[in-house]
Design a protein around this motif. Sequence first.
Motif, PDB file in Angstrom:
ATOM      1  N   LYS A 129       0.832  -1.205   0.000  1.00 16.98           N
ATOM      2  CA  LYS A 129       0.000   0.000   0.000  1.00 16.98           C
ATOM      3  C   LYS A 129       0.868   1.256   0.000  1.00 16.98           C
ATOM      4  O   LYS A 129       0.539   2.256  -0.655  1.00 16.98           O
ATOM      5  CB  LYS A 129      -0.941  -0.014   1.204  1.00 16.98           C
ATOM      6  N   SER A 132       2.130   1.834  -3.485  1.00 19.20           N
ATOM      7  CA  SER A 132       1.104   2.265  -4.438  1.00 19.20           C
ATOM      8  C   SER A 132       0.489   3.620  -4.066  1.00 19.20           C
ATOM      9  O   SER A 132      -0.409   4.113  -4.760  1.00 19.20           O
ATOM     10  CB  SER A 132      -0.004   1.208  -4.524  1.00 19.20           C
ATOM     11  N   GLY A 133       0.942   4.197  -2.971  1.00 20.79           N
ATOM     12  CA  GLY A 133       0.414   5.494  -2.549  1.00 20.79           C
ATOM     13  C   GLY A 133      -0.951   5.428  -1.902  1.00 20.79           C
ATOM     14  O   GLY A 133      -1.644   6.444  -1.765  1.00 20.79           O
ATOM     15  N   ASP A 134      -1.345   4.216  -1.469  1.00 19.68           N
ATOM     16  CA  ASP A 134      -2.676   4.023  -0.890  1.00 19.68           C
ATOM     17  C   ASP A 134      -2.614   4.035   0.637  1.00 19.68           C
ATOM     18  O   ASP A 134      -2.981   3.079   1.302  1.00 19.68           O
ATOM     19  CB  ASP A 134      -3.248   2.695  -1.401  1.00 19.68           C
ATOM     20  N   VAL A 135      -2.103   5.108   1.198  1.00 23.32           N
ATOM     21  CA  VAL A 135      -1.994   5.231   2.654  1.00 23.32           C
ATOM     22  C   VAL A 135      -3.123   6.114   3.171  1.00 23.32           C
ATOM     23  O   VAL A 135      -3.311   7.243   2.706  1.00 23.32           O
ATOM     24  CB  VAL A 135      -0.629   5.828   3.057  1.00 23.32           C
ATOM     25  N   ARG A 136      -3.877   5.576   4.149  1.00 18.75           N
ATOM     26  CA  ARG A 136      -5.009   6.318   4.707  1.00 18.75           C
ATOM     27  C   ARG A 136      -4.766   6.557   6.197  1.00 18.75           C
ATOM     28  O   ARG A 136      -3.985   5.866   6.831  1.00 18.75           O
ATOM     29  CB  ARG A 136      -6.308   5.533   4.505  1.00 18.75           C
ATOM     30  N   TRP A 141      -7.875   1.664   9.854  1.00 16.55           N
ATOM     31  CA  TRP A 141      -7.110   1.253   8.663  1.00 16.55           C
ATOM     32  C   TRP A 141      -5.963   0.310   9.032  1.00 16.55           C
ATOM     33  O   TRP A 141      -5.182   0.591   9.937  1.00 16.55           O
ATOM     34  CB  TRP A 141      -6.565   2.496   7.957  1.00 16.55           C
ATOM     35  N   THR A 281      -1.772 -10.728  -0.595  1.00 16.73           N
ATOM     36  CA  THR A 281      -1.321  -9.663   0.307  1.00 16.73           C
ATOM     37  C   THR A 281      -1.253 -10.132   1.753  1.00 16.73           C
ATOM     38  O   THR A 281      -0.548  -9.516   2.568  1.00 16.73           O
ATOM     39  CB  THR A 281      -2.282  -8.451   0.230  1.00 16.73           C
TER      40      THR A 281
END
Length: 321
Positions: A129, A132-136, A141, A281
Amino acid sequence: MNKPRVLVKSCNEVPKVALNLLKSKYNVTAIESHCHARKEILEVIPEHDALFLPLPHTKVDKEFLNTAGPNLKVIATLSVGYDHLDLAEIKKRGIKVGYSPCASSVAVAEIAIALILSAARRAHEGRLKLESGDVRRTFQWMVGYDLRGSTVGIVGFGNIGKAIFKRLQGFEVGQFLYTGHSRKEDGDDLGAKFVSLDELLEKSDFIVVATPLNSETFEMFCYESFAKMKKNAVFVNVGRGKVVKTNDLVKALKNNTIFAAGLDVTDPEPLPIDHELLKLTNAVILPHLGSATVKTREDMAMIAAQNIINGLEGKPLPYPL
Protein backbone atom coordinates in the motif's frame (compact mmCIF):
# COMPACT_ATOMS: atom_id res chain seq x y z
CA MET A 1 49.28 -44.64 5.82
CA ASN A 2 47.00 -42.63 3.55
CA LYS A 3 44.69 -40.15 5.20
CA PRO A 4 40.95 -40.76 4.83
CA ARG A 5 39.31 -38.87 1.98
CA VAL A 6 36.43 -36.49 2.63
CA LEU A 7 34.23 -35.11 -0.14
CA VAL A 8 32.88 -31.63 0.58
CA LYS A 9 30.07 -30.52 -1.71
CA SER A 10 29.77 -26.81 -2.56
CA CYS A 11 32.94 -25.94 -0.65
CA ASN A 12 32.47 -22.19 -1.09
CA GLU A 13 29.28 -22.54 0.95
CA VAL A 14 31.15 -24.08 3.89
CA PRO A 15 32.45 -21.73 6.61
CA LYS A 16 36.25 -21.70 6.51
CA VAL A 17 36.59 -22.69 10.16
CA ALA A 18 34.98 -26.10 9.48
CA LEU A 19 36.68 -26.64 6.12
CA ASN A 20 40.10 -25.88 7.61
CA LEU A 21 39.47 -28.30 10.48
CA LEU A 22 38.73 -31.12 8.03
CA LYS A 23 41.74 -30.20 5.87
CA SER A 24 44.01 -30.38 8.91
CA LYS A 25 43.14 -34.06 9.38
CA TYR A 26 42.11 -35.51 6.04
CA ASN A 27 42.52 -35.34 2.30
CA VAL A 28 39.62 -33.12 1.33
CA THR A 29 38.09 -33.10 -2.12
CA ALA A 30 36.24 -29.80 -2.30
CA ILE A 31 33.89 -29.44 -5.25
CA GLU A 32 31.59 -26.71 -6.38
CA SER A 33 28.25 -28.11 -7.44
CA HIS A 34 24.99 -26.51 -8.42
CA CYS A 35 22.17 -27.31 -6.01
CA HIS A 36 20.74 -30.15 -8.05
CA ALA A 37 23.81 -31.24 -10.05
CA ARG A 38 23.74 -34.81 -8.75
CA LYS A 39 25.80 -36.11 -11.67
CA GLU A 40 28.81 -34.03 -10.63
CA ILE A 41 28.84 -35.57 -7.17
CA LEU A 42 28.33 -39.13 -8.38
CA GLU A 43 31.38 -38.75 -10.63
CA VAL A 44 33.71 -38.03 -7.72
CA ILE A 45 32.17 -39.81 -4.70
CA PRO A 46 33.75 -43.28 -5.28
CA GLU A 47 36.73 -44.06 -3.00
CA HIS A 48 35.81 -41.34 -0.49
CA ASP A 49 35.48 -42.26 3.18
CA ALA A 50 33.15 -39.44 4.21
CA LEU A 51 30.64 -37.04 2.67
CA PHE A 52 30.02 -33.49 3.94
CA LEU A 53 26.75 -31.93 2.69
CA PRO A 54 26.23 -28.22 3.37
CA LEU A 55 22.57 -28.10 2.29
CA PRO A 56 19.91 -30.78 1.79
CA HIS A 57 19.74 -30.60 -2.00
CA THR A 58 21.50 -33.90 -2.67
CA LYS A 59 19.36 -37.02 -2.34
CA VAL A 60 21.41 -39.80 -0.79
CA ASP A 61 19.54 -42.90 -1.89
CA LYS A 62 20.34 -46.45 -3.03
CA GLU A 63 21.72 -45.32 -6.39
CA PHE A 64 23.96 -42.76 -4.71
CA LEU A 65 25.26 -45.29 -2.18
CA ASN A 66 25.86 -47.93 -4.85
CA THR A 67 27.98 -45.44 -6.75
CA ALA A 68 29.85 -44.36 -3.61
CA GLY A 69 30.89 -47.94 -2.94
CA PRO A 70 32.03 -49.70 0.24
CA ASN A 71 34.59 -47.04 1.26
CA LEU A 72 31.93 -44.58 2.43
CA LYS A 73 31.82 -44.72 6.22
CA VAL A 74 30.34 -41.40 7.35
CA ILE A 75 27.78 -38.90 6.03
CA ALA A 76 27.27 -35.52 7.70
CA THR A 77 24.58 -33.04 6.72
CA LEU A 78 24.57 -29.47 8.04
CA SER A 79 20.79 -29.42 8.05
CA VAL A 80 18.28 -30.14 10.79
CA GLY A 81 15.94 -31.86 8.36
CA TYR A 82 17.05 -35.17 6.88
CA ASP A 83 14.31 -36.17 4.46
CA HIS A 84 16.98 -36.07 1.71
CA LEU A 85 18.70 -39.06 3.33
CA ASP A 86 17.47 -42.63 2.88
CA LEU A 87 18.26 -43.58 6.47
CA ALA A 88 17.17 -47.19 6.16
CA GLU A 89 19.46 -47.78 3.18
CA ILE A 90 22.34 -45.87 4.78
CA LYS A 91 22.14 -47.78 8.05
CA LYS A 92 21.73 -51.12 6.27
CA ARG A 93 25.20 -50.55 4.86
CA GLY A 94 26.66 -49.69 8.27
CA ILE A 95 27.34 -46.08 7.34
CA LYS A 96 27.29 -43.59 10.21
CA VAL A 97 25.20 -40.50 9.59
CA GLY A 98 24.99 -37.26 11.53
CA TYR A 99 23.05 -34.00 11.35
CA SER A 100 23.02 -30.57 13.06
CA PRO A 101 19.84 -30.46 15.15
CA CYS A 102 20.52 -27.84 17.81
CA ALA A 103 22.74 -25.17 16.28
CA SER A 104 19.98 -23.55 14.23
CA SER A 105 17.21 -23.58 16.84
CA VAL A 106 17.67 -19.99 18.00
CA ALA A 107 17.99 -18.52 14.50
CA VAL A 108 14.92 -20.41 13.24
CA ALA A 109 12.97 -19.33 16.32
CA GLU A 110 13.87 -15.71 15.60
CA ILE A 111 12.59 -16.09 12.03
CA ALA A 112 9.36 -17.57 13.42
CA ILE A 113 8.89 -14.51 15.65
CA ALA A 114 9.55 -12.21 12.69
CA LEU A 115 6.93 -14.04 10.62
CA ILE A 116 4.38 -14.07 13.45
CA LEU A 117 4.64 -10.32 13.92
CA SER A 118 4.85 -9.50 10.21
CA ALA A 119 1.81 -11.59 9.31
CA ALA A 120 -0.28 -10.47 12.28
CA ARG A 121 0.51 -6.79 11.69
CA ARG A 122 0.11 -6.98 7.89
CA ALA A 123 3.67 -5.90 7.11
CA HIS A 124 3.71 -7.13 3.51
CA GLU A 125 0.31 -5.66 2.72
CA GLY A 126 1.33 -2.37 4.32
CA ARG A 127 4.46 -2.16 2.20
CA LEU A 128 2.43 -2.75 -0.96
CA LYS A 129 0.00 0.00 0.00
CA LEU A 130 2.87 2.37 0.73
CA GLU A 131 4.42 1.66 -2.67
CA SER A 132 1.10 2.27 -4.44
CA GLY A 133 0.41 5.49 -2.55
CA ASP A 134 -2.68 4.02 -0.89
CA VAL A 135 -1.99 5.23 2.65
CA ARG A 136 -5.01 6.32 4.71
CA ARG A 137 -5.32 7.81 8.16
CA THR A 138 -8.65 6.40 9.25
CA PHE A 139 -8.91 4.90 12.73
CA GLN A 140 -9.47 1.29 11.66
CA TRP A 141 -7.11 1.25 8.66
CA MET A 142 -4.78 -1.75 8.45
CA VAL A 143 -5.49 -3.06 11.93
CA GLY A 144 -3.96 -6.41 12.78
CA TYR A 145 -3.87 -8.75 15.76
CA ASP A 146 -1.97 -8.76 19.07
CA LEU A 147 0.18 -11.46 20.56
CA ARG A 148 -0.77 -9.98 23.93
CA GLY A 149 -3.49 -12.10 25.50
CA SER A 150 -3.59 -14.52 22.55
CA THR A 151 -3.39 -18.30 22.43
CA VAL A 152 -0.31 -19.60 20.63
CA GLY A 153 -0.25 -23.21 19.46
CA ILE A 154 3.07 -24.82 18.56
CA VAL A 155 3.05 -27.95 16.41
CA GLY A 156 6.26 -29.81 17.15
CA PHE A 157 7.67 -29.02 20.60
CA GLY A 158 11.27 -30.00 19.95
CA ASN A 159 14.34 -27.77 20.14
CA ILE A 160 12.93 -25.18 17.73
CA GLY A 161 9.43 -25.29 19.21
CA LYS A 162 10.79 -24.68 22.70
CA ALA A 163 13.05 -21.88 21.46
CA ILE A 164 10.02 -20.19 19.89
CA PHE A 165 8.08 -20.58 23.15
CA LYS A 166 10.88 -19.00 25.19
CA ARG A 167 11.20 -16.04 22.84
CA LEU A 168 7.48 -15.35 23.00
CA GLN A 169 7.51 -15.06 26.79
CA GLY A 170 7.94 -11.29 26.75
CA PHE A 171 4.88 -10.72 24.54
CA GLU A 172 2.34 -11.38 27.32
CA VAL A 173 0.81 -14.33 25.48
CA GLY A 174 -2.31 -15.55 27.28
CA GLN A 175 -1.85 -19.30 26.78
CA PHE A 176 0.55 -21.68 25.08
CA LEU A 177 -0.60 -24.97 23.59
CA TYR A 178 1.51 -27.62 21.92
CA THR A 179 0.98 -30.92 20.19
CA GLY A 180 3.12 -33.77 18.98
CA HIS A 181 3.67 -37.47 19.56
CA SER A 182 3.41 -37.21 23.33
CA ARG A 183 3.23 -34.90 26.28
CA LYS A 184 6.64 -33.56 27.31
CA GLU A 185 7.70 -33.07 30.90
CA ASP A 186 9.67 -29.94 30.09
CA GLY A 187 6.60 -28.60 28.28
CA ASP A 188 4.67 -28.83 31.54
CA ASP A 189 7.57 -27.22 33.40
CA LEU A 190 7.58 -24.32 30.94
CA GLY A 191 3.85 -23.79 31.34
CA ALA A 192 2.67 -25.03 27.94
CA LYS A 193 -0.39 -27.28 27.71
CA PHE A 194 -0.34 -30.49 25.70
CA VAL A 195 -3.46 -30.91 23.53
CA SER A 196 -4.62 -32.80 20.46
CA LEU A 197 -3.95 -31.28 17.06
CA ASP A 198 -7.66 -30.58 16.56
CA GLU A 199 -7.93 -28.73 19.86
CA LEU A 200 -4.85 -26.70 19.04
CA LEU A 201 -6.26 -25.72 15.64
CA GLU A 202 -9.61 -24.73 17.09
CA LYS A 203 -8.31 -22.69 20.03
CA SER A 204 -5.15 -21.00 18.77
CA ASP A 205 -4.90 -17.46 17.45
CA PHE A 206 -1.40 -18.26 16.18
CA ILE A 207 -0.42 -21.69 14.86
CA VAL A 208 3.33 -22.16 14.53
CA VAL A 209 4.63 -25.27 12.76
CA ALA A 210 8.10 -26.48 13.71
CA THR A 211 7.76 -30.15 12.90
CA PRO A 212 10.08 -32.21 10.68
CA LEU A 213 8.87 -33.84 7.47
CA ASN A 214 8.04 -37.54 7.66
CA SER A 215 5.27 -39.91 6.62
CA GLU A 216 3.06 -38.66 9.46
CA THR A 217 3.52 -34.95 8.84
CA PHE A 218 3.45 -34.95 5.03
CA GLU A 219 0.61 -32.61 3.96
CA MET A 220 -0.87 -32.70 7.46
CA PHE A 221 -2.14 -29.15 6.94
CA CYS A 222 -4.87 -29.27 4.29
CA TYR A 223 -8.02 -27.24 3.77
CA GLU A 224 -9.82 -29.29 6.41
CA SER A 225 -7.15 -28.19 8.89
CA PHE A 226 -7.44 -24.53 7.95
CA ALA A 227 -11.24 -24.73 8.18
CA LYS A 228 -10.90 -25.76 11.84
CA MET A 229 -8.89 -22.62 12.65
CA LYS A 230 -10.29 -19.30 13.82
CA LYS A 231 -11.04 -16.64 11.22
CA ASN A 232 -8.36 -14.46 12.83
CA ALA A 233 -5.77 -17.26 12.88
CA VAL A 234 -2.21 -16.56 11.76
CA PHE A 235 -0.49 -19.66 10.37
CA VAL A 236 3.32 -19.77 10.47
CA ASN A 237 5.51 -22.54 9.06
CA VAL A 238 9.23 -22.81 9.80
CA GLY A 239 9.34 -26.62 9.58
CA ARG A 240 9.18 -28.07 6.08
CA GLY A 241 7.17 -26.92 3.08
CA LYS A 242 5.66 -30.32 2.35
CA VAL A 243 3.80 -30.48 5.67
CA VAL A 244 1.34 -28.10 3.99
CA LYS A 245 -0.84 -28.68 0.93
CA THR A 246 0.05 -25.44 -0.80
CA ASN A 247 -3.07 -25.15 -2.95
CA ASP A 248 -5.23 -25.58 0.13
CA LEU A 249 -3.34 -22.84 1.95
CA VAL A 250 -3.79 -20.52 -1.03
CA LYS A 251 -7.53 -21.24 -0.97
CA ALA A 252 -7.74 -20.60 2.79
CA LEU A 253 -5.94 -17.26 2.46
CA LYS A 254 -7.94 -16.16 -0.58
CA ASN A 255 -11.26 -17.04 1.06
CA ASN A 256 -10.25 -15.45 4.37
CA THR A 257 -10.75 -18.80 6.05
CA ILE A 258 -7.73 -17.68 8.09
CA PHE A 259 -6.35 -14.19 8.53
CA ALA A 260 -2.77 -14.54 7.33
CA ALA A 261 0.25 -16.79 6.90
CA GLY A 262 3.97 -16.40 7.45
CA LEU A 263 6.17 -18.91 5.64
CA ASP A 264 9.90 -19.53 5.65
CA VAL A 265 9.42 -22.87 3.90
CA THR A 266 7.17 -23.69 0.96
CA ASP A 267 6.26 -26.42 -1.48
CA PRO A 268 7.62 -26.07 -4.09
CA GLU A 269 10.79 -24.41 -2.91
CA PRO A 270 11.71 -21.95 -4.16
CA LEU A 271 8.32 -20.76 -5.34
CA PRO A 272 8.07 -19.92 -9.05
CA ILE A 273 7.90 -16.15 -9.49
CA ASP A 274 4.32 -16.36 -10.81
CA HIS A 275 3.04 -18.58 -7.99
CA GLU A 276 -0.33 -17.72 -6.44
CA LEU A 277 1.12 -17.46 -2.94
CA LEU A 278 3.35 -14.58 -4.02
CA LYS A 279 0.30 -12.65 -5.24
CA LEU A 280 -1.49 -12.73 -1.90
CA THR A 281 -1.32 -9.66 0.31
CA ASN A 282 -1.95 -11.69 3.47
CA ALA A 283 1.03 -14.01 3.01
CA VAL A 284 4.49 -13.06 4.28
CA ILE A 285 7.00 -15.33 2.56
CA LEU A 286 10.76 -15.73 3.00
CA PRO A 287 13.07 -17.89 0.85
CA HIS A 288 14.02 -20.35 3.63
CA LEU A 289 16.25 -18.05 5.68
CA GLY A 290 15.69 -19.75 9.05
CA SER A 291 19.28 -20.66 9.86
CA ALA A 292 20.90 -18.00 7.68
CA THR A 293 23.02 -16.12 10.21
CA VAL A 294 26.82 -16.05 10.28
CA LYS A 295 27.12 -17.60 13.74
CA THR A 296 24.50 -20.27 13.14
CA ARG A 297 26.00 -21.45 9.87
CA GLU A 298 29.45 -21.66 11.47
CA ASP A 299 28.05 -23.65 14.38
CA MET A 300 26.21 -26.03 12.03
CA ALA A 301 29.34 -26.57 9.95
CA MET A 302 31.48 -27.31 13.00
CA ILE A 303 28.95 -29.87 14.25
CA ALA A 304 28.95 -31.58 10.84
CA ALA A 305 32.77 -31.56 10.76
CA GLN A 306 32.89 -33.10 14.24
CA ASN A 307 30.38 -35.75 13.18
CA ILE A 308 32.78 -36.73 10.39
CA ILE A 309 35.87 -36.66 12.63
CA ASN A 310 34.27 -38.82 15.30
CA GLY A 311 32.86 -41.21 12.71
CA LEU A 312 36.21 -41.72 11.01
CA GLU A 313 37.97 -42.13 14.36
CA GLY A 314 35.52 -44.76 15.52
CA LYS A 315 33.96 -42.57 18.21
CA PRO A 316 30.24 -41.90 18.82
CA LEU A 317 28.92 -39.06 16.67
CA PRO A 318 27.91 -35.93 18.62
CA TYR A 319 24.58 -35.83 16.75
CA PRO A 320 23.80 -39.18 15.09
CA LEU A 321 20.68 -40.11 13.17
